[in-house]
Write a protein that holds these residues in place. Sequence first.
Motif, PDB file in Angstrom:
ATOM      1  N   PRO A   3      28.323 -40.487  60.357  1.00 37.32           N
ATOM      2  CA  PRO A   3      27.094 -40.326  59.562  1.00 37.32           C
ATOM      3  C   PRO A   3      25.891 -41.075  60.135  1.00 37.32           C
ATOM      4  O   PRO A   3      24.773 -40.566  60.111  1.00 37.32           O
ATOM      5  CB  PRO A   3      27.466 -40.878  58.189  1.00 37.32           C
ATOM      6  N   GLN A   6      24.682 -39.107  63.191  1.00 43.33           N
ATOM      7  CA  GLN A   6      24.128 -37.835  62.735  1.00 43.33           C
ATOM      8  C   GLN A   6      22.764 -38.045  62.088  1.00 43.33           C
ATOM      9  O   GLN A   6      21.813 -37.316  62.391  1.00 43.33           O
ATOM     10  CB  GLN A   6      25.063 -37.148  61.749  1.00 43.33           C
ATOM     11  N   ASP A   7      22.650 -39.021  61.212  1.00 42.79           N
ATOM     12  CA  ASP A   7      21.376 -39.269  60.533  1.00 42.79           C
ATOM     13  C   ASP A   7      20.265 -39.585  61.524  1.00 42.79           C
ATOM     14  O   ASP A   7      19.141 -39.085  61.392  1.00 42.79           O
ATOM     15  CB  ASP A   7      21.508 -40.412  59.527  1.00 42.79           C
TER      16      ASP A   7
END
Length: 93
Positions: A3, A6-7
């Motif tokens: 995450p 990805q963020d």
Amino acid sequence: MRPDVQDQVFSIIAREALREPSELSPEMTLEELGLDSLGLVEVIFAIEETFDVSVPFNANEPAASQFDMSSIGAIVGAVERLVSGGKPSTAVA
């Protein structure tokens, strides 16, 4: 996908595409977002700076790159491999 990676990748791409990160999905391509070759280079530079990695990308021959840029999800996966010390996978054309 991690995450955090990805963020950050979504944020970089969204900034260059003049969009909100929430408007992006892993299946989208940079072409769908309207990013031209200059935008692509800006994305690569931002990824290198953000993650302190060297992206193996040849702007003169993008199809021959060892960095899969076929979709946003592929870019995230390639960045994750670079961050973890692995080699990016080669895109299959």
